[in-house]
Design an enzyme around this catalytic site. Structure first.
Site, mmCIF file in Angstrom:
data_model
loop_
_atom_site.group_PDB
_atom_site.id
_atom_site.type_symbol
_atom_site.label_atom_id
_atom_site.label_comp_id
_atom_site.label_asym_id
_atom_site.label_seq_id
_atom_site.Cartn_x
_atom_site.Cartn_y
_atom_site.Cartn_z
ATOM 1 N N HIS A 65 -109.036 -48.341 -16.730
ATOM 2 C CA HIS A 65 -109.585 -47.966 -15.389
ATOM 3 C C HIS A 65 -110.728 -48.502 -15.158
ATOM 4 O O HIS A 65 -111.127 -48.904 -14.089
ATOM 5 C CB HIS A 65 -109.715 -46.226 -15.334
ATOM 6 C CG HIS A 65 -109.961 -45.775 -13.803
ATOM 7 N ND1 HIS A 65 -109.129 -45.958 -12.703
ATOM 8 C CD2 HIS A 65 -111.006 -45.129 -13.451
ATOM 9 C CE1 HIS A 65 -109.741 -45.687 -11.646
ATOM 10 N NE2 HIS A 65 -110.824 -45.044 -11.971
ATOM 11 N N SER B 169 -111.813 -47.525 -8.125
ATOM 12 C CA SER B 169 -111.266 -46.219 -8.170
ATOM 13 C C SER B 169 -111.672 -45.398 -6.733
ATOM 14 O O SER B 169 -110.983 -46.020 -5.742
ATOM 15 C CB SER B 169 -112.308 -45.561 -9.130
ATOM 16 O OG SER B 169 -111.900 -44.286 -9.432
ATOM 17 N N ASP C 38 -104.122 -48.224 -16.883
ATOM 18 C CA ASP C 38 -104.915 -47.257 -16.204
ATOM 19 C C ASP C 38 -104.336 -46.064 -16.239
ATOM 20 O O ASP C 38 -103.351 -45.765 -15.822
ATOM 21 C CB ASP C 38 -105.330 -47.681 -14.935
ATOM 22 C CG ASP C 38 -106.182 -46.767 -14.045
ATOM 23 O OD1 ASP C 38 -106.692 -45.602 -14.464
ATOM 24 O OD2 ASP C 38 -106.644 -47.127 -12.816
#
Length: 565
Positions: free
Chosen positions: A494, A221, A456
């Protein structure tokens, strides 16, 4: 039915020397903190001079250096991600806490933590952060994508370290507020990770009498953006880098995320039951297209062409949870459409791609999966954002206020990028890890692995795909194949839930860096989040643009799928 476990370094917690040998680590295994590790650790408290740091910087002060005992594995019932539920077994080590002084007295210091194992394999792993950071990364957790039954890097003999990126979250303040200070923003963008890396190397030199032979950076991320930033800005500093689901085109993401939130105001907001409706319709249209009805959209690119949200529109005069009104159908189209920047962005980027498909209603361990977490939330969007709103609305609108407009009071629904063109250009140069020229990183022998999760909704997987394709266009396929790989994981959200998502990327990266063995035959596994972390299904990990097509046999086995176009 037994699923063969992928071979990887370790599986049980071994004594340090035995573990290093089991991992096939090259080099000596007897470097350590000496006969009196307590004294060796305590002696690390001397400051690290600014001359040891490769950027203009204040000195690094060591707040404490303490030998801490080993701790046992623990698993929590809930957490923001499957991996976050696991507190791995940690060996005894020297824990060093410190801070790097700012140049601007108004800027916060950069906090850091370095963990030095008693038996060192002459290598290190820097952990990336997440979100807007503001929390000190300990370097004790599983690395991104790691199998749950895998020892941590520290347990494998690596020095590990992390930072808060140069600011601490403050109760009652938005997490973006630090960006009003220029030095704090530059630290968050790139400088803190470089400075902490250099301080960690100085501490390794001091503790063990030599610098590390190999240095790795692993992030997911925001940490994935940091990982790519290291390859682009500081190509001489790391031998191997792993970037998972990176928020790579950062400026485009914040603007696109805000746009997506605005699309759900008024009649455009989708209730949780309607999110489930879309999810079910997507599965009905695309799930079995790969040959296996397993609730995973294995070929999301084809599914984007196959599924039209207009198919769920309400009949005239009707409404309710079993259909979408015109504004809701348009909101879904907006999510899957590119945001085109009206002002120039760094490295010639002109837009942020639309999001993917599948996993819309992925169940969350807490609040980090699917549309309900990232896009629609569980209540209609509000100004200012509420905790029940989508995270992307909270993140994006705050970024526009504090990073670009630098006006915490601005109503982002009336924000026009054209009015802040100069500021957008400046922040884009700082934050966007989109430079396709990785020639210097390749020339020093660096290796880079990327992994995108195709379900995601925190960021678009197509942003990372476009970056990879820009590197290929800039450097040529043959050159890129020598040092870089991009993998995609269908159905994974994610944070790593929804489908098989775990693979030993540190082991694969070290094999490539240190033994010249390029990754081959990697598998993703999905595991129970409790010991012994049983594997419940597996898939081949395919390089982009390939995807796993079912070829027959047990659909829980990776061998029943083939990476195909």
């Amino acid at each position: 039915m037994a699923i063969p476990k992928t071979k990887f370094c370790g599986g049980a917690m071994l004594a340090a020397a035995a573990l290093l040998a089991a991992c096939g680590t090259t080099g000596p295994t007897n470097l350590g903190l000496g006969a009196n590790p307590v004294a060796t650790c305590a002696a690390l408290v001397a400051p690290v001079a600014p001359t040891a740091i490769g950027l203009p910087s204040g000195a690094a002060t060591i707040d404490s250096a303490t030998l801490v005992p080993a701790t046992a594995l623990a698993v929590a019932e809930r957490g923001p991600s499957p991996a976050a539920r696991i507190t791995p077994a940690i060996p005894a080590h020297c824990k060093v806490l410190g801070r790097i002084a700012p140049l601007d007295a108004a800027a916060p210091p950069i906090l850091f933590r370095v963990n030095l194992p008693l038996a060192w394999n002459e290598r290190s792993v820097q952990y990336g952060g997440g979100g807007f950071n503001g929390t000190l990364i300990t370097g004790l957790a599983l690395v991104p994508a790691a199998r749950f039954d895998q020892p941590t890097p520290l347990a494998q003999g690596y020095v590990t370290y992390g930072t808060d990126s140069g600011h601490q979250n403050v109760a009652g303040q938005p997490p973006q507020a630090f960006a009003l200070n220029d030095e704090a923003l530059a630290n968050f963008a790139h400088a803190s990770y470089k400075k902490v890396r250099d301080v960690a190397v100085a501490l390794m030199q001091r503790a063990y009498g030599q610098a590390p032979q190999k240095l790795y950076f692993m992030g997911s991320s925001e940490g994935g953006r940091e990982a790519l930033t290291m390859a682009q800005r500081y190509p001489q500093d790391f031998d191997g880098i792993f970037s998972r689901v990176p928020v790579i085109n950062w400026t485009g993401l914040q603007h696109a995320g805000t746009r997506n939130g605005i699309a759900t105001f008024g009649e455009g907001w989708l209730r949780p039951a309607q999110v489930q409706l879309v999810h079910n319709a997507v599965l009905a249209s695309c799930d079995a297209a790969d040959g296996a009805a397993d609730r995973i959209v294995s070929n999301p690119v084809a599914c984007l062409q196959r599924f039209d949200p207009a198919s769920l529109r309400c009949a005239a005069g009707t409404s309710g949870d079993n259909c979408l009104n015109d504004a809701q159908a348009q909101a879904v189209r907006t999510l899957r459409s590119p945001w085109r920047s009206p002002v120039p962005l760094a490295n010639g980027v002109t837009e942020y791609p639309g999001w993917g498909i599948g996993g819309e209603a992925t169940p969350a361990f807490a609040s980090m999966g699917g549309w309900n977490a990232w896009w629609t939330g569980t209540s209609a969007p509000a100004v200012p954002p509420q905790p029940s709103n989508g995270i992307a609305w909270f993140y994006g609108s705050g970024a526009l206020q504090y990073f670009y407009a630098r006006n915490p009071s601005i109503d982002v629904r009336s924000y026009r990028a054209e009015d802040f063109a100069a500021r957008i250009a400046a922040v884009s140069q700082l934050m966007d890890s989109t430079n396709p020229d990785l020639g210097a990183f390749q020339a020093r022998g660096g290796r880079l692995l990327m992994l995108e999760h195709m379900a995601d909704y925190a960021q678009s997987p197509f942003a990372g795909i476009r970056y990879y394709e820009s590197v290929v266009a800039r450097m040529g396929r043959d050159n890129v194949d020598r040092f870089m790989r991009l993998y995609t994981a269908p159905g994974v959200d994610h944070v790593g839930s929804g489908a098989p998502a775990n693979v030993d990327m540190l082991g694969a990266l070290a094999d490539w860096v240190e033994r010249g063995r390029a990754p081959s035959g990697l598998q993703l596994v999905e595991q129970e989040v409790q010991p012994p972390f049983k594997v419940v299904r597996a898939r081949p990990l395919c390089e982009w643009p390939l995807w796993p097509r079912y070829t027959g046999g047990d659909a829980l086995q990776a061998a029943s799928f083939q990476c195909s176009r």
